[in-house]
Design a protein around this motif. Structure first.
Motif, PDB file in Angstrom:
ATOM      1  N   LEU A  84      16.102  82.262  65.474  1.00 16.83           N
ATOM      2  CA  LEU A  84      15.633  82.544  66.830  1.00 16.83           C
ATOM      3  C   LEU A  84      14.120  82.406  66.916  1.00 16.83           C
ATOM      4  N   GLY A  85      13.396  82.838  65.861  1.00 15.93           N
ATOM      5  CA  GLY A  85      11.949  82.689  65.852  1.00 15.93           C
ATOM      6  C   GLY A  85      11.522  81.238  65.894  1.00 15.93           C
ATOM      7  N   VAL A  86      12.274  80.378  65.207  1.00 22.87           N
ATOM      8  CA  VAL A  86      12.000  78.938  65.248  1.00 22.87           C
ATOM      9  C   VAL A  86      12.240  78.407  66.647  1.00 22.87           C
ATOM     10  N   ARG A  87      13.342  78.839  67.247  1.00 20.13           N
ATOM     11  CA  ARG A  87      13.712  78.353  68.576  1.00 20.13           C
ATOM     12  C   ARG A  87      12.706  78.774  69.638  1.00 20.13           C
ATOM     13  N   LEU A  88      12.074  79.939  69.447  1.00 22.32           N
ATOM     14  CA  LEU A  88      11.149  80.473  70.445  1.00 22.32           C
ATOM     15  C   LEU A  88       9.722  79.971  70.267  1.00 22.32           C
ATOM     16  N   SER A  89       9.492  79.112  69.302  1.00 24.98           N
ATOM     17  CA  SER A  89       8.143  78.606  69.089  1.00 24.98           C
ATOM     18  C   SER A  89       7.800  77.548  70.139  1.00 24.98           C
ATOM     19  N   ALA A  90       6.506  77.338  70.350  1.00 24.59           N
ATOM     20  CA  ALA A  90       6.047  76.356  71.333  1.00 24.59           C
ATOM     21  C   ALA A  90       6.414  74.938  70.929  1.00 24.59           C
ATOM     22  N   PHE A  91       6.779  74.738  69.656  1.00 24.50           N
ATOM     23  CA  PHE A  91       7.157  73.418  69.186  1.00 24.50           C
ATOM     24  C   PHE A  91       8.633  73.117  69.441  1.00 24.50           C
ATOM     25  N   ASN A  92       9.378  74.096  69.961  1.00 28.45           N
ATOM     26  CA  ASN A  92      10.809  73.897  70.213  1.00 28.45           C
ATOM     27  C   ASN A  92      11.231  74.237  71.641  1.00 28.45           C
ATOM     28  N   LEU A  93      10.529  75.159  72.299  1.00 25.22           N
ATOM     29  CA  LEU A  93      10.824  75.448  73.693  1.00 25.22           C
ATOM     30  C   LEU A  93      10.413  74.266  74.567  1.00 25.22           C
ATOM     31  N   SER A  94      10.958  74.196  75.768  1.00 24.49           N
ATOM     32  CA  SER A  94      10.627  73.097  76.672  1.00 24.49           C
ATOM     33  C   SER A  94      10.456  73.615  78.090  1.00 24.49           C
ATOM     34  N   VAL A  95       9.791  72.825  78.919  1.00 26.65           N
ATOM     35  CA  VAL A  95       9.567  73.156  80.327  1.00 26.65           C
ATOM     36  C   VAL A  95       9.849  71.922  81.171  1.00 26.65           C
ATOM     37  N   GLU A  96      10.179  72.158  82.432  1.00 32.08           N
ATOM     38  CA  GLU A  96      10.365  71.059  83.374  1.00 32.08           C
ATOM     39  C   GLU A  96       9.009  70.671  83.959  1.00 32.08           C
ATOM     40  N   ASN A 132      12.915  64.075  81.617  1.00 30.68           N
ATOM     41  CA  ASN A 132      13.487  65.013  80.658  1.00 30.68           C
ATOM     42  C   ASN A 132      12.557  66.213  80.472  1.00 30.68           C
ATOM     43  N   PRO A 133      13.093  67.347  80.022  1.00 31.42           N
ATOM     44  CA  PRO A 133      12.223  68.495  79.741  1.00 31.42           C
ATOM     45  C   PRO A 133      11.136  68.128  78.732  1.00 31.42           C
ATOM     46  N   VAL A 134       9.984  68.729  78.888  1.00 37.91           N
ATOM     47  CA  VAL A 134       8.818  68.433  78.062  1.00 37.91           C
ATOM     48  C   VAL A 134       8.612  69.559  77.070  1.00 37.91           C
ATOM     49  N   LEU A 135       8.344  69.216  75.820  1.00 43.21           N
ATOM     50  CA  LEU A 135       8.051  70.204  74.791  1.00 43.21           C
ATOM     51  C   LEU A 135       6.917  71.109  75.266  1.00 43.21           C
ATOM     52  N   LEU A 164     -10.126  78.067  83.458  1.00 45.07           N
ATOM     53  CA  LEU A 164     -10.156  78.537  82.063  1.00 45.07           C
ATOM     54  C   LEU A 164     -10.127  80.052  81.959  1.00 45.07           C
ATOM     55  N   SER A 165     -10.338  80.738  83.068  1.00 44.08           N
ATOM     56  CA  SER A 165     -10.322  82.192  83.053  1.00 44.08           C
ATOM     57  C   SER A 165      -9.332  82.700  84.102  1.00 44.08           C
ATOM     58  N   PRO A 166      -8.476  83.683  83.748  1.00 44.51           N
ATOM     59  CA  PRO A 166      -8.336  84.366  82.448  1.00 44.51           C
ATOM     60  C   PRO A 166      -7.938  83.382  81.337  1.00 44.51           C
ATOM     61  N   ARG A 167      -8.402  83.650  80.142  1.00 45.86           N
ATOM     62  CA  ARG A 167      -8.373  82.650  79.078  1.00 45.86           C
ATOM     63  C   ARG A 167      -6.962  82.232  78.686  1.00 45.86           C
ATOM     64  N   THR A 168      -6.004  83.139  78.698  1.00 39.73           N
ATOM     65  CA  THR A 168      -4.651  82.787  78.259  1.00 39.73           C
ATOM     66  C   THR A 168      -3.673  82.632  79.422  1.00 39.73           C
ATOM     67  N   ALA A 169      -4.166  82.633  80.661  1.00 36.42           N
ATOM     68  CA  ALA A 169      -3.272  82.669  81.826  1.00 36.42           C
ATOM     69  C   ALA A 169      -2.327  81.470  81.859  1.00 36.42           C
ATOM     70  N   PHE A 170      -2.856  80.258  81.680  1.00 31.87           N
ATOM     71  CA  PHE A 170      -2.000  79.070  81.783  1.00 31.87           C
ATOM     72  C   PHE A 170      -0.979  79.017  80.647  1.00 31.87           C
ATOM     73  N   TYR A 171      -1.429  79.296  79.430  1.00 29.65           N
ATOM     74  CA  TYR A 171      -0.513  79.270  78.290  1.00 29.65           C
ATOM     75  C   TYR A 171       0.590  80.308  78.466  1.00 29.65           C
ATOM     76  N   ASP A 172       0.215  81.518  78.864  1.00 29.17           N
ATOM     77  CA  ASP A 172       1.216  82.569  79.065  1.00 29.17           C
ATOM     78  C   ASP A 172       2.176  82.192  80.183  1.00 29.17           C
ATOM     79  N   TRP A 173       1.646  81.575  81.257  1.00 30.79           N
ATOM     80  CA  TRP A 173       2.516  81.172  82.370  1.00 30.79           C
ATOM     81  C   TRP A 173       3.531  80.145  81.897  1.00 30.79           C
ATOM     82  N   LEU A 174       3.081  79.153  81.129  1.00 30.42           N
ATOM     83  CA  LEU A 174       4.007  78.154  80.599  1.00 30.42           C
ATOM     84  C   LEU A 174       5.093  78.814  79.752  1.00 30.42           C
ATOM     85  N   TYR A 175       4.669  79.746  78.910  1.00 32.36           N
ATOM     86  CA  TYR A 175       5.623  80.412  78.020  1.00 32.36           C
ATOM     87  C   TYR A 175       6.618  81.254  78.818  1.00 32.36           C
ATOM     88  N   LEU A 176       6.141  82.019  79.792  1.00 33.41           N
ATOM     89  CA  LEU A 176       7.035  82.828  80.615  1.00 33.41           C
ATOM     90  C   LEU A 176       8.041  81.932  81.336  1.00 33.41           C
TER      91      LEU A 176
END
Length: 455
Positions: A16-28, A34-37, A90-102
């Motif tokens: 599950l930890g492998v599956r939840l990594s940014a190298f395996n999850l995907s987004v539209e 096709n979904p993008v890594l 660029l601020s908040p610093r992690t906003a875009f990355y967190d949004w993609l992950y959520l």
């Protein structure tokens, strides 16, 4: 102390930890077939002062290759992010990355309930390596954020905030199509404290509500989650009405993907069957000046009708290959005749226990019929038995045969790849199926009665 820790990385010892990594999850991503890594979406959305944006990374399916490409770039100043035509600062610093992950975790949860259930059983998250001097984004943090927002009942609030912010910043000329996809009301049952006002003992329940002692308590939380969602929808509509660019020219559609039984038939947080509390969902179309206010309609509308109806309301002729019916005349209170029957189906059930099997079915103005892959049938007279408490399959073979023929025709029209063969030529297995698990009958699949033996 902390119990189970889940390492989120491609080298995690837990699958599950492998599956939840940014190298395996995907987004539209808009415009991508096709979904993008997730890692490719993040890196490909970076905008540099001199070199611009590397959107070709969206097509790369190897996260390590994406990372190598970025590491080999000449030094350049990062100015922000651009994703789906929207600029992120660029601020908040992690906003875009967190949004993609959520966003990615939300889509995973919709596709795989078992993965989500395991995710919420974790006590904490770690990353294989994280050096804050070199990186600001952390996979473990983003996973923890998703779990925390969901468990605190505030995920809907956070996603609505993001949607309102997006609308306020929207300045493009062409029309906008935006989807706000929230998980609640859904397992896990958590709601903000200010909405927890329902007394379990005084709740009004359906006549087919079960007798398990925990059902009312869970339903009370579920109702609180619905009120929280309703509050967020209200503030989103109010925000849109205050924006001149969206006033009187916006169609809002609310719908769900399935029900959860929530105590009916003694089931809780389940969706794998054709019963009304699972398969019947709300669909609300709202557009002042465009859609006539007319209250509830009783047409047989299904999700396959959403695309042609949305196109119809936008004045766009749908392609001839589209399945489904354009209900836009009904929304405008014009003369309209909808379908007389609607296909229901459970495809790819996760089979985590014996109650989960595939089936195909249909519903008409009176009848609900389903054929399970085990060969069992369900038949309910919705006029006389709206709460589906009396299966008439054995008592009404001619009605079953007629509806089975209608179902086979519908499956042919939708190019069903295999289930028609099960219906026409399948045979039940000899002898009972042995159930060695600790889970005994607490489901409603018809094969519990004559096909499963507990050991």
């Amino acid at each position: 102390g902390v119990g189970r820790l889940l390492e989120v990385s491609t080298k995690s010892p837990d699958p599950l930890g492998v599956r939840l990594s940014a190298f395996n999850l995907s987004v539209e991503v808009d415009g991508e077939p096709n979904p993008v890594l997730l890692e490719a979406a993040f890196q490909g959305s970076k905008v540099f002062a001199t070199q611009g944006q590397f959107t070709h990374l969206y097509e790369v399916k190897d996260g390590s290759a994406v990372r190598r490409f970025m590491n080999e770039l000449p030094d350049d100043r990062l100015t922000g992010f651009r994703f789906d035509g929207h600029d992120w600062p660029l601020s908040p610093r992690t906003a875009f990355y967190d949004w993609l992950y959520l966003h990615s975790l939300r889509e995973l949860a919709r596709r795989d309930d078992q993965a989500e259930e395991t995710l919420f059983g974790v006590d904490g998250f770690t990353d294989i390596e994280f050096n804050p001097a070199k990186s600001i984004n952390c996979q473990a943090r983003s996973n923890a954020l998703y779990v925390a927002l969901t468990k605190n009942g505030t995920l809907t609030d956070a996603l609505t905030d993001l949607t309102i912010d997006y609308l306020e910043q929207y300045d493009r000329e062409h029309p906008l199509f935006l989807v706000l996809s929230v998980e609640p009301p859904h397992w896990p049952l958590e709601a903000p404290e200010e909405f927890m006002r329902f007394d379990p003992e005084t709740l009004k329940v359906r006549p087919n509500f079960g007798d398990r002692p925990d059902l009312r308590e869970r339903l009370a939380i579920y109702y609180a989650m619905i009120e929280n969602l309703d509050w967020n929808i209200g503030r989103l509509l109010e925000a849109m009405q205050a924006m001149e660019k969206f006033q009187d020219n916006t169609v809002t559609v609310y719908f769900s993907d399935h029900g959860d039984f929530m105590g009916s038939h003694n089931q809780m947080e389940d969706k794998g069957h054709p019963h009304e509390e699972s398969a019947r969902i709300p669909a609300v179309f709202h557009a002042p000046g465009i859609i006539a206010a007319q209250g509830a309609r009783h047409d047989l509308f299904s999700l396959v009708d959403m695309v042609p109806t949305t196109l119809g309301l936008a004045g766009v002729n749908g392609s001839t290959h589209l399945q489904g019916t354009d209900f836009s005349p009904a929304c405008r209170a014009e003369a309209f005749e909808g379908p007389e029957e609607v296909l229901l189906e459970m495809v790819g059930n996760p089979r985590v226990h014996f109650d989960y099997t595939d089936w195909r079915g249909l519903v008409t103005g009176r009848w609900k019929y389903a054929f399970y892959e085990s060969g069992h049938e369900l038949l309910f007279d919705l006029k006389k038995d709206p709460y589906e408490q009396n299966n008439l399959a054995a008592a009404a073979p001619s009605t079953c045969a007629e509806l089975r023929g209608s179902l086979l025709k519908m499956l042919a029209d939708t190019r069903e790849p295999y289930f028609d063969v099960l219906i026409e030529h399948g045979v039940q297995p000899e002898g009972p199926t042995l159930n060695p698990s600790q889970r005994r009958r607490d489901g409603i699949a018809p094969h519990w009665d004559d096909m499963i033996e507990n050991v």
